[in-house]
Design an enzyme around this catalytic site. Structure first.
Site, mmCIF file in Angstrom:
data_model
loop_
_atom_site.group_PDB
_atom_site.id
_atom_site.type_symbol
_atom_site.label_atom_id
_atom_site.label_comp_id
_atom_site.label_asym_id
_atom_site.label_seq_id
_atom_site.Cartn_x
_atom_site.Cartn_y
_atom_site.Cartn_z
ATOM 1 N N ASP A 1 46.302 -74.793 95.437
ATOM 2 C CA ASP A 1 47.033 -75.723 94.591
ATOM 3 C C ASP A 1 46.518 -77.136 94.818
ATOM 4 O O ASP A 1 45.540 -77.342 95.544
ATOM 5 C CB ASP A 1 48.546 -75.617 94.859
ATOM 6 C CG ASP A 1 49.366 -75.854 93.601
ATOM 7 O OD1 ASP A 1 49.602 -77.033 93.273
ATOM 8 O OD2 ASP A 1 49.743 -74.877 92.953
ATOM 9 N N HIS B 1 53.981 -80.173 93.763
ATOM 10 C CA HIS B 1 53.536 -79.057 92.937
ATOM 11 C C HIS B 1 53.224 -77.837 93.805
ATOM 12 O O HIS B 1 53.696 -76.728 93.550
ATOM 13 C CB HIS B 1 52.315 -79.475 92.128
ATOM 14 C CG HIS B 1 51.926 -78.509 91.061
ATOM 15 N ND1 HIS B 1 51.178 -77.373 91.310
ATOM 16 C CD2 HIS B 1 52.167 -78.503 89.721
ATOM 17 C CE1 HIS B 1 50.977 -76.720 90.178
ATOM 18 N NE2 HIS B 1 51.572 -77.385 89.192
ATOM 19 N N SER C 1 52.137 -73.174 85.471
ATOM 20 C CA SER C 1 52.065 -73.250 86.936
ATOM 21 C C SER C 1 53.253 -72.577 87.594
ATOM 22 O O SER C 1 53.158 -72.101 88.725
ATOM 23 C CB SER C 1 52.025 -74.712 87.390
ATOM 24 O OG SER C 1 50.749 -75.266 87.235
#
Length: 635
Positions: A130, A157, A349
């Site tokens: 990521d 994230h 995502s």
């Protein structure tokens, strides 16, 4: 023709070399022995050199043109310059839960779920690449995430994605629970190293089964310079590289986010929002995930609604991408602000880690029952085989792929393997075929799926938009025939008219083929064959059938046409009968080890199987130096 994996090459227990994980050193050595480590290491060295060369050129051109080396996006994401196309177009990699768990029907296989299973991901490992460092100390992760590389900046994230895979149910009243809440992750930042080389190293060192990649190349370029239209849907170097990685490591299945490019400038290219996949999302062997809204109670296809941003396929050669759909809107999970911070994020995502976590549960279940893991092609085929219908028409489409992931149904197919469902891993030799017969179960839909990890394709040169040259190297086919000699074909899509409903016919584009027969009745025969010559002389493949019992596997030939084994399942005695004289019969276990060879010299015999443990076995019947293998279940 022979049956190879798992019977000869073996489906081996995956080992993890971090001390906190439960697999033993002997299991680590066992999985390593199944891999061509020289080939993996050589490929790793090649991709390292290629990556550094492209990166250096990109940075030099970026300095001349004033492009940023990196940038930030919403939801704590980042973009990172990795390449330049045609000397003028920058290529950036850019980042792209209880509700997610329910949408994927994973809650039914968790402890206390309606399926009666107890799958939470114990002793299972996923790799997460990521856009930064995961906050390992976050309460939701309970110390089960370990960051491997030298990333220093925490990423919300990355932390959110990891929580979606393995988040505990002990916090936020369980609303941030991940798909595999007892599993572990090894984490990497894609912007601090070479992802392909790191994945190969993780496969080599940890026997990695599943990896999650919630990032990709944005169609709008990320820096404000949209990609050339000819790159959209193109099988490029990135797509080819990931097929090469998977062909070298047949147990590893990477999960990729489809991208969030619908609604960008590229929507105005005349493709009605289709043809937006880029880079790795166009490879053949990975699992690409689209994003939907939450589905708390699936009733029919109308229950599933597509996210407004989720990128649609197809690939330029018309393959069905994305492969599968999962919740990607307002997913609640951990963030990196503090050890107890949470937020709702949206994007493919968020959909991808829902699928990655579900894959861990399915591998765990299969291993619990069989003491071995599935090939990546089997796992991918199983997810597609059991998907819930989504979209406006029956069959797959270029928006939802094959439908909404249904973890519960996939686990059920594993549970019922050998009775109402069949899972086989076979090696198809050049010029050979398989014939599978059985009886349709009344009231159930008869479904058959084949999938295979295809060798990397050949990249076409030039800047041709929508070049539809098929990328398949080995083209396998499945057909079904009923008692009336009616033939049933797999689903296909029109790669020119993107919105047309799926039909059935000869699929010469995809390395997954699926046949569905409603109101099936009587005996059906499935034939698996191939076109042309098989590259390498053979192709390992996976076969999944549900809604059919008393399944017999063999080769199409007259001598064996009336050979039968019964009863199946068997308790104490197994009858074998053929139309001509049988020479020998051999019983084998699932590892291909002989449990006894019997000289017959007759067209029928009875075998004592009372001494065998319960489980799956195979019977090799030899007639005039030709052999046919049948599967049977010992109760």
């Amino acid at each position: 023709m022979k049956i190879s994996s798992p019977f000869i090459t073996g489906m081996l227990a995956i080992a993890i070399s971090i001390s906190a994980f439960a697999q033993t050193p002997s299991e680590r050595e066992k999985i390593k022995s199944s891999l061509d480590l020289n080939k993996i290491n050589q490929l790793k060295q090649e991709v390292e050199v290629d990556f550094e060369k492209k990166r250096a050129v990109a940075l030099e051109i970026a300095q001349q043109k004033g492009w940023p080396e990196s940038y930030e996006t919403e939801n704590g994401g980042v973009g990172y310059l990795v390449d330049v196309v045609d000397g003028e177009f920058p290529i950036y990699l850019q980042t792209t839960n209880l509700g997610a768990v329910i949408t994927a029907r994973a809650n039914h296989v968790h402890t206390g779920g309606s399926s009666g299973l107890d799958l939470n991901g114990e002793n299972m490992l996923a790799g997460v690449w990521d856009g930064g460092k995961v906050r390992e100390s976050h309460q939701l992760l309970e110390g089960r995430a370990v960051h491997i590389d030298n990333a220093t900046s925490f990423s919300s994230h990355a932390t959110h994605v990891t929580g979606t895979v393995i988040g505990s149910e002990e916090f936020q009243n369980g609303t941030a629970k991940g798909m595999a809440p007892a599993a572990e992750t090894i984490n990497y930042a894609f912007n601090t190293g070479n992802v392909a080389a790191e994945v190969l190293a993780a496969i080599n060192d940890h026997g990695l089964l599943v990896s999650n990649h919630s990032y990709g190349v944005p169609a709008d370029g990320g820096s404000g310079s949209p990609l050339p239209v000819y790159l959209l849907g193109k099988y490029d170097n990135s797509a080819r590289l990931w097929d090469q990685i998977q062909f070298a490591s047949p147990y590893h299945l990477p999960v990729w986010a489809a991208g969030n490019d619908r609604g960008t400038a590229h929507n105005n290219q005349g493709d009605l929002g289709f043809d937006l996949l880029t880079g790795q999302s166009n490879s053949k062997n990975n699992l690409v995930v689209a994003a939907t809204f939450q589905v708390l109670n699936y009733i029919n296809a109308n229950s599933v609604n597509m996210a407004t941003f989720s990128s649609w396929g197809p690939t330029d050669d018309g393959r069905i991408k994305p492969d599968i759909s999962a919740k990607g809107v307002n997913t609640f999970s951990s963030t990196a602000s503090t050890d107890a911070s949470y937020a709702n994020f949206s994007g493919t995502s968020m959909a991808a880690p829902s699928v990655a976590g579900a894959l861990l549960l399915l591998q765990q279940h299969y291993n619990n029952l069989n003491s071995e893991f599935m090939l990546a092609s089997t796992l991918k085929g199983l997810v597609i085989h059991t998907a819930d219908e989504a979209g406006s028409d029956p069959g797959p489409d270029y928006r939802f792929g094959w439908g909404l992931i249904n973890t519960e149904r996939a686990a059920s197919v594993i549970s019922n393997n050998g009775t109402s469902s069949t899972i086989m891993e076979l090696t198809l030799n050049d010029g050979d075929g398989f014939e599978i017969t059985g009886q349709a179960i009344p009231g159930e839909r008869l479904v058959a799926t084949i999938a295979w990890t295809d060798k990397q394709g050949n990249i076409t040169s030039g800047q041709i938009e929508d070049d539809d040259t098929p990328m398949l190297i080995n083209d396998l086919d499945i057909r079904a025939t009923d008692e009336n000699q009616d033939t049933f074909f797999p689903w296909i899509l029109d790669h020119i008219e993107f919105t047309d409903p799926a039909t059935t016919g000869d699929n010469y584009r995809d390395n997954v083929e699926k046949i569905e027969i409603d109101e099936a009745s009587g005996t059906y025969t499935f034939n698996v064959s191939h076109k042309g010559s098989l590259d390498g002389g053979q192709q390992v493949m996976s076969l999944i059938i549900s809604g059919m019992e008393n399944v017999v596997l063999g080769t199409p030939s007259n001598e064996f046409a009336q050979t039968s084994i019964y009863p199946n399942p068997a308790s104490s005695e197994l009858n074998v009968k053929a139309i001509t004289q049988i020479s020998t019969i051999e019983i084998m276990n699932v590892l291909g080890q002989s449990m006894g060879v019997y000289d017959v010299e007759s067209n029928s015999t009875k075998l004592d199987v009372a001494h065998l443990n319960s489980g799956t076995y195979f019977v090799r019947v030899t007639i005039d130096n030709a052999s046919k293998v049948y599967k049977f279940i010992k109760r």
